[in-house]
Enzyme design. Structure first.
Site, PDB file in Angstrom:
ATOM      1  N   GLU A 192       4.215  -4.756   7.330  1.00 41.82           N
ATOM      2  CA  GLU A 192       3.239  -3.871   7.990  1.00 41.82           C
ATOM      3  C   GLU A 192       3.523  -3.675   9.474  1.00 41.82           C
ATOM      4  OE1 GLU A 192       2.458  -6.156   5.750  1.00 41.82           O
ATOM      5  OE2 GLU A 192       0.775  -5.501   4.498  1.00 41.82           O
ATOM      6  N   GLY A 206       0.605  -5.136   0.888  1.00 41.59           N
ATOM      7  CA  GLY A 206      -0.567  -5.218   0.019  1.00 41.59           C
ATOM      8  C   GLY A 206      -0.221  -5.741  -1.368  1.00 41.59           C
ATOM      9  N   ALA A 240       0.848  -1.191   0.000  1.00 46.58           N
ATOM     10  CA  ALA A 240       0.000   0.000   0.000  1.00 46.58           C
ATOM     11  C   ALA A 240       0.883   1.240   0.000  1.00 46.58           C
ATOM     12  CB  ALA A 240      -0.900  -0.001   1.228  1.00 46.58           C
TER      13      ALA A 240
HETATM   14  C1  HXC Z   1       4.960   4.525  -1.130  1.00 48.55           C
HETATM   15  C2  HXC Z   1       7.018   3.620  -1.665  1.00 48.55           C
HETATM   16  C3  HXC Z   1       6.656   2.377  -1.067  1.00 48.55           C
HETATM   17  C4  HXC Z   1       5.338   2.273  -0.498  1.00 48.55           C
HETATM   18  C5  HXC Z   1       8.644   2.207  -1.841  1.00 48.55           C
HETATM   19  N1  HXC Z   1       8.260   3.456  -2.120  1.00 48.55           N
HETATM   20  N2  HXC Z   1       7.693   1.530  -1.206  1.00 48.55           N
HETATM   21  N3  HXC Z   1       6.183   4.682  -1.686  1.00 48.55           N
HETATM   22  N4  HXC Z   1       4.545   3.372  -0.547  1.00 48.55           N
HETATM   23  N5  HXC Z   1       4.881   1.145   0.042  1.00 48.55           N
HETATM   24  C6  HXC Z   1       9.014   4.510  -2.807  1.00 48.55           C
HETATM   25  C7  HXC Z   1      10.119   5.075  -1.934  1.00 48.55           C
HETATM   26  O1  HXC Z   1       9.619   6.049  -1.071  1.00 48.55           O
HETATM   27  C8  HXC Z   1      11.051   5.625  -2.992  1.00 48.55           C
HETATM   28  O2  HXC Z   1      10.540   6.862  -3.433  1.00 48.55           O
HETATM   29  C9  HXC Z   1      10.926   4.650  -4.132  1.00 48.55           C
HETATM   30  O3  HXC Z   1       9.691   3.947  -3.925  1.00 48.55           O
HETATM   31  C10 HXC Z   1      12.036   3.618  -4.137  1.00 48.55           C
HETATM   32  O4  HXC Z   1      12.103   3.021  -2.877  1.00 48.55           O
HETATM   33  P1  HXC Z   1      13.454   2.939  -2.022  1.00 48.55           P
HETATM   34  O5  HXC Z   1      13.072   2.734  -0.612  1.00 48.55           O
HETATM   35  O6  HXC Z   1      14.365   4.067  -2.347  1.00 48.55           O
HETATM   36  O7  HXC Z   1      14.083   1.620  -2.644  1.00 48.55           O
HETATM   37  P2  HXC Z   1      14.994   0.545  -1.899  1.00 48.55           P
HETATM   38  O8  HXC Z   1      16.034   1.232  -1.040  1.00 48.55           O
HETATM   39  O9  HXC Z   1      15.448  -0.378  -2.956  1.00 48.55           O
HETATM   40  O10 HXC Z   1      14.007  -0.213  -0.886  1.00 48.55           O
HETATM   41  C11 HXC Z   1      12.937  -0.957  -1.403  1.00 48.55           C
HETATM   42  C12 HXC Z   1      11.985  -1.380  -0.272  1.00 48.55           C
HETATM   43  C13 HXC Z   1      11.555  -0.125   0.530  1.00 48.55           C
HETATM   44  C14 HXC Z   1      12.688  -2.356   0.671  1.00 48.55           C
HETATM   45  C15 HXC Z   1      10.815  -2.079  -0.911  1.00 48.55           C
HETATM   46  O11 HXC Z   1      11.116   0.876  -0.407  1.00 48.55           O
HETATM   47  C16 HXC Z   1      10.457  -0.370   1.484  1.00 48.55           C
HETATM   48  O12 HXC Z   1      10.665  -0.959   2.556  1.00 48.55           O
HETATM   49  N6  HXC Z   1       9.272   0.095   1.139  1.00 48.55           N
HETATM   50  C17 HXC Z   1       8.123   0.006   2.043  1.00 48.55           C
HETATM   51  C18 HXC Z   1       7.521  -1.358   1.922  1.00 48.55           C
HETATM   52  C19 HXC Z   1       6.347  -1.510   2.872  1.00 48.55           C
HETATM   53  O13 HXC Z   1       6.447  -1.201   4.050  1.00 48.55           O
HETATM   54  N7  HXC Z   1       5.271  -1.994   2.309  1.00 48.55           N
HETATM   55  C20 HXC Z   1       4.080  -2.297   3.103  1.00 48.55           C
HETATM   56  C21 HXC Z   1       3.212  -1.097   3.099  1.00 48.55           C
HETATM   57  S1  HXC Z   1       1.881  -1.381   4.168  1.00 48.55           S
HETATM   58  P3  HXC Z   1      11.516   8.139  -3.677  1.00 48.55           P
HETATM   59  O14 HXC Z   1      10.556   9.229  -4.068  1.00 48.55           O
HETATM   60  O15 HXC Z   1      12.224   8.359  -2.382  1.00 48.55           O
HETATM   61  O16 HXC Z   1      12.429   7.697  -4.775  1.00 48.55           O
HETATM   62  C22 HXC Z   1       0.790  -2.306   3.312  1.00 48.55           C
HETATM   63  C23 HXC Z   1      -0.532  -2.515   4.006  1.00 48.55           C
HETATM   64  C24 HXC Z   1      -1.477  -3.242   3.154  1.00 48.55           C
HETATM   65  O17 HXC Z   1       1.042  -2.733   2.251  1.00 48.55           O
HETATM   66  C25 HXC Z   1      -2.826  -3.171   3.736  1.00 48.55           C
HETATM   67  C26 HXC Z   1      -3.836  -3.659   2.743  1.00 48.55           C
HETATM   68  C27 HXC Z   1      -5.219  -3.436   3.169  1.00 48.55           C
END
Ligand code: HXC
Length: 265
Positions: free
Chosen positions: A139, A116, A76
């Site tokens: 999450e 997500g 998400a």
């Molecule tokens: C918004 C995101 C994002 C996310 C990455 N980006 N994941 N933006 N939401 N979930 C963006 C970063 O901010 C960054 O933007 C660009 O994508 C590249 O990411 P980096 O972090 O620079 O890349 P990297 O260092 O390779 O790391 C990759 C990663 C990390 C390990 C995947 O981005 C990460 O941990 N992302 C969060 C993953 C996460 O927590 N997902 C779960 C979300 S909660 P910029 O502009 O800085 O370049 C969820 C709930 C679901 O999913 C509920 C459903 C109902």
């Protein structure tokens, strides 16, 4: 058909009957914004329209993939969370629409498949991944849980200990481990990925479409219901399929020792 929605590319190959949806926010690792969630639903509707006016079933399978080199989907959009992300106030989420979509949806995963994004893949009928892909539920690091059934579905596929490990620790696991746990169906070398996915999908599209659709419904019922209800449902589907032209074609092809040509009628 090629159509470009705000955050999803939609294409349909008339010859193979395969539709492709590409989540297209590569700069944000295809994170699920409200727009992306809406566009996945809109893209599926556009693909389903290919069946309108067709003689039989035109759309035989849908491939869902992520744009860019790094991710299927990183979950998400952390900038734009709301209870809506889990379907809080909406009737049907993109997860529901994928699960209930009549034809099989195949998640083609190359890179991060998190939160997500993993739940989106779990809503699909098959998960095919490159060896470099990684999976997880991060999450917990945000003080929440996978809100679209991630723990429920991984518990069914891999058991409660694996589901709790993924969701409580928030670590990423490799494609190899995800496959060992039954979360991913097939893992391929990156070099061969496109060809392998194409072969897998063409194996599916050659099958009798109405039977494939019925099997999807049966499998969904198996997850949701008790055994007796599921058995009754399968008998009903079986009787319906006995009356199809595809069944007659399959039986005739067997008797004539030739390949069947199914049309979804
Ligand atoms: C918004 C995101 C994002 C996310 C990455 N980006 N994941 N933006 N939401 N979930 C963006 C970063 O901010 C960054 O933007 C660009 O994508 C590249 O990411 P980096 O972090 O620079 O890349 P990297 O260092 O390779 O790391 C990759 C990663 C990390 C390990 C995947 O981005 C990460 O941990 N992302 C969060 C993953 C996460 O927590 N997902 C779960 C979300 S909660 P910029 O502009 O800085 O370049 C969820 C709930 C679901 O999913 C509920 C459903 C109902």
């Amino acid at each position: 058909m090629d159509e470009s929605l705000d955050t999803v590319l939609v294409s349909y190959d008339e010859e193979t009957g395969v539709g492709t949806l590409t989540m297209n926010r590569p700069d944000a690792l295809n994170a699920l914004s409200a727009q992306l969630r809406a566009d996945i639903v809109a893209g599926l509707r556009l693909l389903e329209e290919q069946n309108e006016g067709a003689d039989g079933v035109a759309l035989r399978a849908v491939v869902l993939e992520g744009a860019g080199e790094k991710a299927f989907c990183a979950g998400a959009d952390i900038g734009g969370f709301s209870s809506d992300s889990a379907g809080g106030s909406s009737d049907r989420t993109h997860y529901d629409v994928i699960r209930d979509f009549p034809t099989p949806v195949i998640a083609k995963i190359d890179g991060y498949c998190l939160g997500g994004g993993l739940e989106t893949a779990l809503a699909c009928d098959f998960r095919l991944a490159t060896e470099d892909s990684t999976f997880g539920f991060p999450e917990v690091n945000l003080g929440i849980l996978p809100g679209a059934g991630g723990v429920q579905y991984v518990t069914k596929l891999a058991g409660p200990a694996v589901a709790k490990e993924l969701a409580m620790f928030g670590d990423h696991i490799s494609a190899e481990r995800a496959a060992d746990e039954g979360i991913v169906d097939r893992v391929f070398d990156s070099d061969e990925f496109d060809d392998e996915v194409e072969e897998f999908v063409s194996g599916l599209t050659g099958q009798a479409p109405l039977a494939v659709q019925a099997i999807k419904k049966s499998a969904q019922m198996a997850v949701q219901s008790g055994l007796n209800e599921g058995l009754r449902y399968d008998r009903q589907l079986f009787v319906e399929l006995l009356n199809t032209e595809d069944h007659a074609e399959g039986a005739a092809a067997f008797a004539e020792d030739r390949d069947p040509e199914f049309e979804g009628k």
